[in-house]
Design a protein around this motif. Structure first.
Motif, short mmCIF file in Angstrom:
data_model
loop_
_atom_site.label_atom_id
_atom_site.label_comp_id
_atom_site.label_asym_id
_atom_site.label_seq_id
_atom_site.Cartn_x
_atom_site.Cartn_y
_atom_site.Cartn_z
N GLU A 127 0.69 -1.26 -0.05
CA GLU A 127 -0.07 0.03 -0.14
C GLU A 127 0.85 1.23 -0.12
N ARG A 128 2.09 1.06 0.54
CA ARG A 128 3.03 2.10 0.29
C ARG A 128 4.27 1.76 -0.15
N GLU A 129 5.02 2.89 -0.69
CA GLU A 129 6.48 2.49 -1.28
C GLU A 129 7.40 3.11 -0.10
N LEU A 130 8.60 2.61 -0.28
CA LEU A 130 9.66 2.95 0.59
C LEU A 130 9.62 4.53 0.61
N ALA A 131 9.64 5.17 -0.31
CA ALA A 131 9.83 6.64 -0.30
C ALA A 131 8.53 7.37 0.41
#
Ligand SMILES: Cc1cc2nc3c(=O)[nH]c(=O)nc-3n(C[C@H](O)[C@H](O)[C@H](O)COP(=O)(O)OP(=O)(O)OC[C@H]3O[C@@H](n4cnc5c(N)ncnc54)[C@H](O)[C@@H]3O)c2cc1C
Length: 335
Positions: free
Chosen positions: A51-55
């Motif tokens: 659901e979220r990226e590392l950034a």
């Protein structure tokens, strides 16, 4: 003046910033075992689920450290504290000195004994590296067993299901340190997870794990149920990371014992966040107040007090563990 802070979680960063604000000429150094830039630990399940990226999980608190002339030393695991010489030895062989030290080393999940015999079967979900490993392996797995009570168990089960795994959540019951997500709320969220296809074994333990062929594992519960899986995600409550204080003279119970000023029995050593067992002047007892918001608040106070602030920590139940980011837990579990 030199302030040394161990740990780059919310407590450590808040302590460094508060010390800097109080003492503009001082040298402020954060030494942490992490190599990664500060990140939002509560967002790790979203990294696992995709659901979220590392950034998107960088800790905004940690973004202006260089501008504030706070030095961040990564890859430094505190190994020993020499309180007589105001010195910390790190596992890479280096040392750092201090006038004031703040221990903000957080916690590590508890490993159930039964898993020790099958080291390839499980991964933790505690650090950024853990979350990346769980995601990579989860993408190659069909079935995951999640082991852990309360909020962390729920979040791990939700994330693995969202990733597309069949999920069996073994929930041993109440977390050892208590957790406000209990009773009705926990039952509702558990129902939501069930509705999403998560199978739940409640009030039981993992009794044994058999490594079938290096890729498949058989989990045996205390109740005698047998579950085949490719991966076990350990999402247990976190015990304070304080082993390195042994022999330092700093007193500890379950966590580092600090008074209402967040100061240990050694007058120039403070502690804050999940590693600290804080004296509550209202209840006249010491306790660990797990949670992100509480860690920030304690870190800030410890930082101010190291620099002469003299402020008393007053525990507020709302600072205790609660969902901080993203949608409410019930909606997350049902999504
Ligand atoms: C998956 C997950 C989800 C969570 N979700 C929520 C949530 O929604 N809401 C909430 O309130 N809380 C949540 N928490 C708990 C929250 O993350 C912690 O309460 C909070 O991070 C504690 O902050 P801290 O600064 O005390 O410790 P930590 O964030 O644990 O930071 C400690 C730092 O010290 C470093 N360190 C450890 N030992 C050493 C050493 N010997 N030398 C140097 N560095 C060291 C660690 O690597 C780490 O960077 C969650 C935790 C997890 C694991």
């Amino acid at each position: 003046m030199r302030y040394l802070i161990l740990g780059s979680g919310p407590a450590g960063i808040a302590a460094a910033k508060a010390a800097r604000k109080q003492d503009t000429d001082a040298e402020v150094v954060i030494a942490t075992e992490e190599h990664a830039a500060p990140y939002l630990r509560p967002m790790l399940p979203d990294l696992v689920s995709g659901e979220r990226e590392l950034a998107g999980i960088g800790d905004p608190q940690g973004k202006d450290l260089a501008d504030l002339k706070i030095k961040l030393l990564g890859g430094k695991r505190g190994r020993r504290v020499d309180a007589a010489k105001n010195r910390v030895a790190f596992s890479d062989g280096s040392e750092e000195t201090y006038n004031f030290l703040c221990v903000a080393t957080g916690g590590r999940p508890i490993l159930p004994l039964a898993l020790m015999g099958a080291p390839g079967s499980f991964l933790f979900l505690n650090s950024l590296g853990d979350a990346q490993r769980v995601r990579e392996r989860g993408m190659r797995s069909d079935t995951t067993v999640v082991y852990g009570p309360g909020y962390l168990g729920i979040e791990a089960a939700r994330a693995m299901r969202k990733l597309g795994n069949q999920v069996i959540w073994i929930n041993p019951g109440l977390p050892r340190f208590g957790n406000p997500i209990s009773g009705e709320a926990e039952a509702q969220v558990t129902d939501q997870l069930r509705a999403r296809g998560v199978k739940v074994h409640e009030g039981t333990e993992i009794a044994d794990v058999i490594d079938v062929d290096g890729k498949n594992f058989e989990v045996v519960t205390a109740g005698g149920a047998k579950v085949r899986c490719h991966l076990i995600v350990v999402a247990t409550e976190r015990l304070p990371n304080i082993g390195f204080l042994e022999g330092s003279g700093v007193k500890a119970g379950a966590g580092v014992l600090v008074d209402e000023y967040l100061r240990t029995n050694v007058s120039n050593i403070y502690a804050a966040g999940d590693c600290a067992e804080v004296f509550d002047i209202n209840r006249r007892e010491s306790r660990i107040n797990f949670g992100w918001r509480s860690a920030m608040k304690q870190g800030q106070l410890a930082g101010e007090n190291m620099a002469g602030g003299g402020k008393v920590f007053i525990r507020n139940a709302e600072d205790y563990f609660g969902l901080l980011y993203g949608t409410p837990l019930l909606e997350r579990a049902g999504a």
